[in-house]
Design an enzyme around this catalytic site. Structure first.
Site, PDB file in Angstrom:
ATOM      1  N   LYS A 297      37.361  26.061  61.857  1.00  0.00           N
ATOM      2  CA  LYS A 297      37.758  26.096  60.443  1.00  0.00           C
ATOM      3  C   LYS A 297      38.870  25.081  60.212  1.00  0.00           C
ATOM      4  O   LYS A 297      39.937  25.155  60.814  1.00  0.00           O
ATOM      5  CB  LYS A 297      38.242  27.502  60.062  1.00  0.00           C
ATOM      6  CG  LYS A 297      38.853  27.598  58.658  1.00  0.00           C
ATOM      7  CD  LYS A 297      39.261  29.026  58.299  1.00  0.00           C
ATOM      8  CE  LYS A 297      40.038  29.080  56.976  1.00  0.00           C
ATOM      9  NZ  LYS A 297      40.503  30.441  56.631  1.00  0.00           N
TER      10      LYS A 297
ATOM     11  N   ASP B 127      45.622  26.331  52.527  1.00  0.00           N
ATOM     12  CA  ASP B 127      44.938  27.408  51.814  1.00  0.00           C
ATOM     13  C   ASP B 127      45.880  28.053  50.793  1.00  0.00           C
ATOM     14  O   ASP B 127      46.698  28.896  51.134  1.00  0.00           O
ATOM     15  CB  ASP B 127      44.447  28.459  52.823  1.00  0.00           C
ATOM     16  CG  ASP B 127      43.670  29.586  52.154  1.00  0.00           C
ATOM     17  OD1 ASP B 127      43.333  29.460  50.953  1.00  0.00           O
ATOM     18  OD2 ASP B 127      43.388  30.590  52.851  1.00  0.00           O
TER      19      ASP B 127
ATOM     20  N   LYS C 201      47.285  32.856  46.233  1.00  0.00           N
ATOM     21  CA  LYS C 201      48.104  33.681  47.114  1.00  0.00           C
ATOM     22  C   LYS C 201      49.512  33.816  46.544  1.00  0.00           C
ATOM     23  O   LYS C 201      49.976  32.935  45.819  1.00  0.00           O
ATOM     24  CB  LYS C 201      48.215  33.018  48.497  1.00  0.00           C
ATOM     25  CG  LYS C 201      46.961  33.055  49.331  1.00  0.00           C
ATOM     26  CD  LYS C 201      47.195  32.372  50.680  1.00  0.00           C
ATOM     27  CE  LYS C 201      45.940  32.377  51.521  1.00  0.00           C
ATOM     28  NZ  LYS C 201      45.479  33.697  51.939  1.00  0.00           N
TER      29      LYS C 201
ATOM     30  N   ASP D  15      46.119  26.838  58.552  1.00  0.00           N
ATOM     31  CA  ASP D  15      44.769  27.367  58.359  1.00  0.00           C
ATOM     32  C   ASP D  15      43.689  26.438  58.925  1.00  0.00           C
ATOM     33  O   ASP D  15      42.502  26.720  58.828  1.00  0.00           O
ATOM     34  CB  ASP D  15      44.531  27.628  56.860  1.00  0.00           C
ATOM     35  CG  ASP D  15      43.570  28.781  56.624  1.00  0.00           C
ATOM     36  OD1 ASP D  15      43.348  29.576  57.561  1.00  0.00           O
ATOM     37  OD2 ASP D  15      43.031  28.885  55.504  1.00  0.00           O
TER      38      ASP D  15
ATOM     39  N   ASP E 226      39.805  33.046  47.701  1.00  0.00           N
ATOM     40  CA  ASP E 226      40.663  33.017  48.889  1.00  0.00           C
ATOM     41  C   ASP E 226      39.879  33.347  50.158  1.00  0.00           C
ATOM     42  O   ASP E 226      40.392  33.175  51.260  1.00  0.00           O
ATOM     43  CB  ASP E 226      41.833  33.993  48.704  1.00  0.00           C
ATOM     44  CG  ASP E 226      42.968  33.735  49.668  1.00  0.00           C
ATOM     45  OD1 ASP E 226      42.937  32.673  50.339  1.00  0.00           O
ATOM     46  OD2 ASP E 226      43.882  34.575  49.745  1.00  0.00           O
TER      47      ASP E 226
ATOM     48  N   GLU F 252      37.730  31.637  51.611  1.00  0.00           N
ATOM     49  CA  GLU F 252      37.108  30.314  51.640  1.00  0.00           C
ATOM     50  C   GLU F 252      36.654  29.891  53.024  1.00  0.00           C
ATOM     51  O   GLU F 252      35.752  29.067  53.165  1.00  0.00           O
ATOM     52  CB  GLU F 252      38.090  29.264  51.070  1.00  0.00           C
ATOM     53  CG  GLU F 252      39.101  28.689  52.059  1.00  0.00           C
ATOM     54  CD  GLU F 252      40.069  29.706  52.636  1.00  0.00           C
ATOM     55  OE1 GLU F 252      40.224  30.787  52.029  1.00  0.00           O
ATOM     56  OE2 GLU F 252      40.663  29.430  53.696  1.00  0.00           O
TER      57      GLU F 252
ATOM     58  N   ARG G 152      35.036  31.436  55.385  1.00  0.00           N
ATOM     59  CA  ARG G 152      33.633  31.783  55.674  1.00  0.00           C
ATOM     60  C   ARG G 152      32.678  30.879  54.901  1.00  0.00           C
ATOM     61  O   ARG G 152      31.553  30.654  55.337  1.00  0.00           O
ATOM     62  CB  ARG G 152      33.404  33.275  55.356  1.00  0.00           C
ATOM     63  CG  ARG G 152      33.637  33.639  53.914  1.00  0.00           C
ATOM     64  CD  ARG G 152      33.815  35.140  53.701  1.00  0.00           C
ATOM     65  NE  ARG G 152      35.154  35.604  54.075  1.00  0.00           N
ATOM     66  CZ  ARG G 152      35.561  36.864  53.999  1.00  0.00           C
ATOM     67  NH1 ARG G 152      34.732  37.809  53.575  1.00  0.00           N
ATOM     68  NH2 ARG G 152      36.786  37.203  54.354  1.00  0.00           N
TER      69      ARG G 152
HETATM   70  N1  BES Z   1      43.442  31.842  55.840  1.00  0.00           N
HETATM   71  C1  BES Z   1      43.339  33.157  55.320  1.00  0.00           C
HETATM   72  C2  BES Z   1      43.514  34.227  56.380  1.00  0.00           C
HETATM   73  C3  BES Z   1      44.910  34.473  56.857  1.00  0.00           C
HETATM   74  C4  BES Z   1      45.817  35.142  56.064  1.00  0.00           C
HETATM   75  C5  BES Z   1      45.282  34.090  58.109  1.00  0.00           C
HETATM   76  C6  BES Z   1      47.087  35.402  56.536  1.00  0.00           C
HETATM   77  C7  BES Z   1      46.552  34.369  58.581  1.00  0.00           C
HETATM   78  C8  BES Z   1      47.454  35.012  57.793  1.00  0.00           C
HETATM   79  C9  BES Z   1      41.970  33.357  54.679  1.00  0.00           C
HETATM   80  O1  BES Z   1      41.427  32.248  54.070  1.00  0.00           O
HETATM   81  C10 BES Z   1      42.136  34.389  53.623  1.00  0.00           C
HETATM   82  O2  BES Z   1      42.809  34.132  52.670  1.00  0.00           O
HETATM   83  N2  BES Z   1      41.516  35.546  53.814  1.00  0.00           N
HETATM   84  C11 BES Z   1      41.629  36.613  52.889  1.00  0.00           C
HETATM   85  C12 BES Z   1      40.275  37.237  52.723  1.00  0.00           C
HETATM   86  C13 BES Z   1      40.198  38.227  51.598  1.00  0.00           C
HETATM   87  C14 BES Z   1      40.323  37.518  50.282  1.00  0.00           C
HETATM   88  C15 BES Z   1      38.890  38.971  51.688  1.00  0.00           C
HETATM   89  C16 BES Z   1      42.634  37.617  53.450  1.00  0.00           C
HETATM   90  O3  BES Z   1      42.640  37.836  54.668  1.00  0.00           O
HETATM   91  O4  BES Z   1      43.416  38.141  52.693  1.00  0.00           O
HETATM   92 ZN    ZN Z   2      41.995  30.457  54.797  1.00  0.00          ZN
HETATM   93 MN    MN Z   3      42.041  32.060  52.055  1.00  0.00          MN
END
Ligand code: BES
Ligand code: ZN
Ligand code: MN
Length: 503
Positions: free
Chosen positions: A254, A259, A266, A277, A336, A338, A340
């Protein structure tokens, strides 16, 4: 940083010209009359009750008689397990972090050191002395220049030593890129780094831009990238270490260089950490840097979909439906989620290599951080053999992961009234539902997913990339290279339908 492996008795260690000696002292030591200066030092300390061999306990001496090095630190290493060796060296080097220590000897001669011990020693010395300087001119660069690893029998651990050196190159490459701020590590910068790796005789790099990605029909990847002013990149690395007919391992990283969450933006707190990220992408680049050094007999493909996730007038909106390269449509309920979206198209692309296995590596979910913290990466795979191989590689390399479930019931929440699937499924089991989403694009592939959201970097005062899981990945590749080469299936099938080519 230079490493050297030497057969070194304690008597010879005392004669070694260097700035510091770190002598690892295990619980079990040979009895007998102390003959050399270091043995005498230990014997005297032990007699006075000053020698504690518990892991990380230390006794320091300055210019002890008969020893060439100015500083000697005796460090307890307990049962001398690989994990103990790592802890002991980390502790010992913590107290030796001086600008004056340029040449260091790690004396493992009292241990029954094997390949894994020596690899861990090399890796730990690099790990604790690492300094990020690229955007911080005031940082004091790493003082340590030369590390001698002294063991009783150098020839027996040469392999572990070489692996350790390659690992250091790989981990530091990964750390460097992951640590760089997003304005110094754009998708184009990552592509340049990949091109540089492509100068190696065994590595070929190809970089696809907007037009080519459009032609491939990667609608999910394109949707994430469309809100950013930075052009996207799809990076393809190929390491050829084996016969052409040998099916490759495909690593998918990834590469979200920042992000923000997009329109589903966020909160501000700690958003800076979303520069990490692209930790999955960094680990793929790092693994290739290590492959270039070690040159194992295996074929490896690296795929890195890379872009920013930004809010913008052109950004993808919650509820938008896009068509992925696989033809499946996706309702983007949360912009968010993104990671996947860029990975699913890369997984579809991976099938064309008729891989023996596909492993994606992603800082995918905050839920994985909640589940496993920063100790173990999340491992998801419906294939027991592949899961076991990755688990074992993680244990051996001290870069552990933990297998998580993939029951089909977890996919229930991904249903959508407007597309083949939604991209999120509510808060419960968030790391697993993300993996279930990816699984829909890996149906025919021997696939595994590593969620490194908790392990790729550390927050707080020690904020910085860890270089994980380069050690796990390199170990897995070395293990695969040692097995009989997996042949590509005869009468090659079309992309999208590649099946496991079993060894
Ligand atoms: N890059 C983030 C995941 C992440 C968050 C990694 C905090 C490390 C610390 C990912 O893109 C994301 O935002 N995931 C969301 C998914 C949700 C919207 C279903 C998350 O984990 O909140
Ligand atoms: Zn992310
Ligand atoms: Mn995200």
């Amino acid at each position: 940083m230079d490493f050297e492996l030497k057969s070194l008795s304690l008597a010879q260690a005392a004669q070694l010209p260097c700035d510091a000696l770190l002598v690892l002292v295990p619980d079990a030591r040979p009895a007998g009359k102390p003959a050399s200066p270091l043995e005498q030092l230990m014997a005297q300390a032990a007699q006075a009750g000053d020698l504690d061999t518990a892991v990380g306990k230390q006794l320091a001496a300055y210019r002890p008689e008969g020893v060439k090095a100015a500083r000697v630190v005796l460090v307890g290493v307990g049962n001398a397990s690989v994990a103990s060796v790592r802890k002991a060296i980390a502790a010992g080097l913590g107290s030796l972090k001086l600008p004056a220590v340029k040449k260091l000897a790690l004396v493992l001669s009292l241990l029954d050191a094997d390949d894994n011990t020596v690899r861990a020693a090399v890796q730990t010395a690099a790990d604790v002395s690492y300094v990020f300087t690229t955007t911080k001119p005031s940082a004091k660069p790493r003082a340590l220049r030369q590390v001698v690893v002294g063991v009783s029998q150098a020839t027996q651990v040469r392999k572990g030593f070489e692996t350790g050196k390659a690992l250091v190159a790989g981990v530091e490459f990964a750390k460097e890129w992951a640590n760089r701020p997003a304005n110094h590590a754009t998708p184009s910068h990552l592509a340049d780094a990949a091109r540089k790796l492509g100068r190696h005789a065994r590595i070929k790099t190809e970089v696809l831009g907007q037009k080519q990605v459009e032609a491939l029909g990667m609608g999910a990847f394109l949707a994430v990238a469309q809100g950013s002013a930075e052009p996207l990149r799809f990076i393809v690395l190929q390491y050829s270490g084996a016969d052409k007919a040998s099916a490759p391992v495909v690593l998918v990283g990834k590469g979200i260089t920042f992000d923000t969450g997009g329109i589903s933006i966020k909160p501000a707190a700690e958003m800076d950490e979303m520069k990490f990220d692209m930790g999955g992408a960094a680990s793929v680049l790092g693994t290739f840097a290590a492959l270039a050094e070690l040159q194992p007999a295996i074929n490896v493909v690296g795929l890195i979909p890379s872009c920013e996730n930004m809010p913008d007038g052109r950004a993808v909106k919650p509820g938008d439906v896009v068509t992925s390269m696989s033809g499946q449509t996706i309702e983007i309920l949360n912009t968010d989620a993104e990671g996947r979206l860029i990975l699913c198209d890369a997984l579809t692309y991976a099938a064309r290599f008729k891989p023996r296995s596909v492993v994606d590596i992603a800082t995918l979910t905050g839920a994985c951080v909640i589940a496993l913290g920063g100790v173990r990466s999340g491992l998801f795979s419906p294939h027991d053999e592949l899961a076991l191989a990755l688990q074992q590689a993680g244990e051996a390399a001290l870069d552990p992961c933990w297998r998580m479930p993939l029951d089909d019931e977890y996919a229930e929440g991904l249903k959508s009234n407007f597309a083949d699937m939604g991209n999120v499924a509510g808060r419960a089991g968030g790391a697993i539902t993300a993996a279930k989403f990816l699984q829909k694009f890996a149906a025919e592939l021997p696939w595994a997913h590593l969620d490194i959201a908790g392990t790729a970097w550390k927050g707080g005062a020690a904020k910085g990339a860890t270089g994980r899981p380069v050690a796990l990945l390199l170990q897995y590749l070395i293990d695969q290279a040692a097995q009989a080469p997996a042949r590509k299936p005869a009468g090659a099938r079309k992309a999208g339908g590649a099946r496991r080519a079993k060894a």
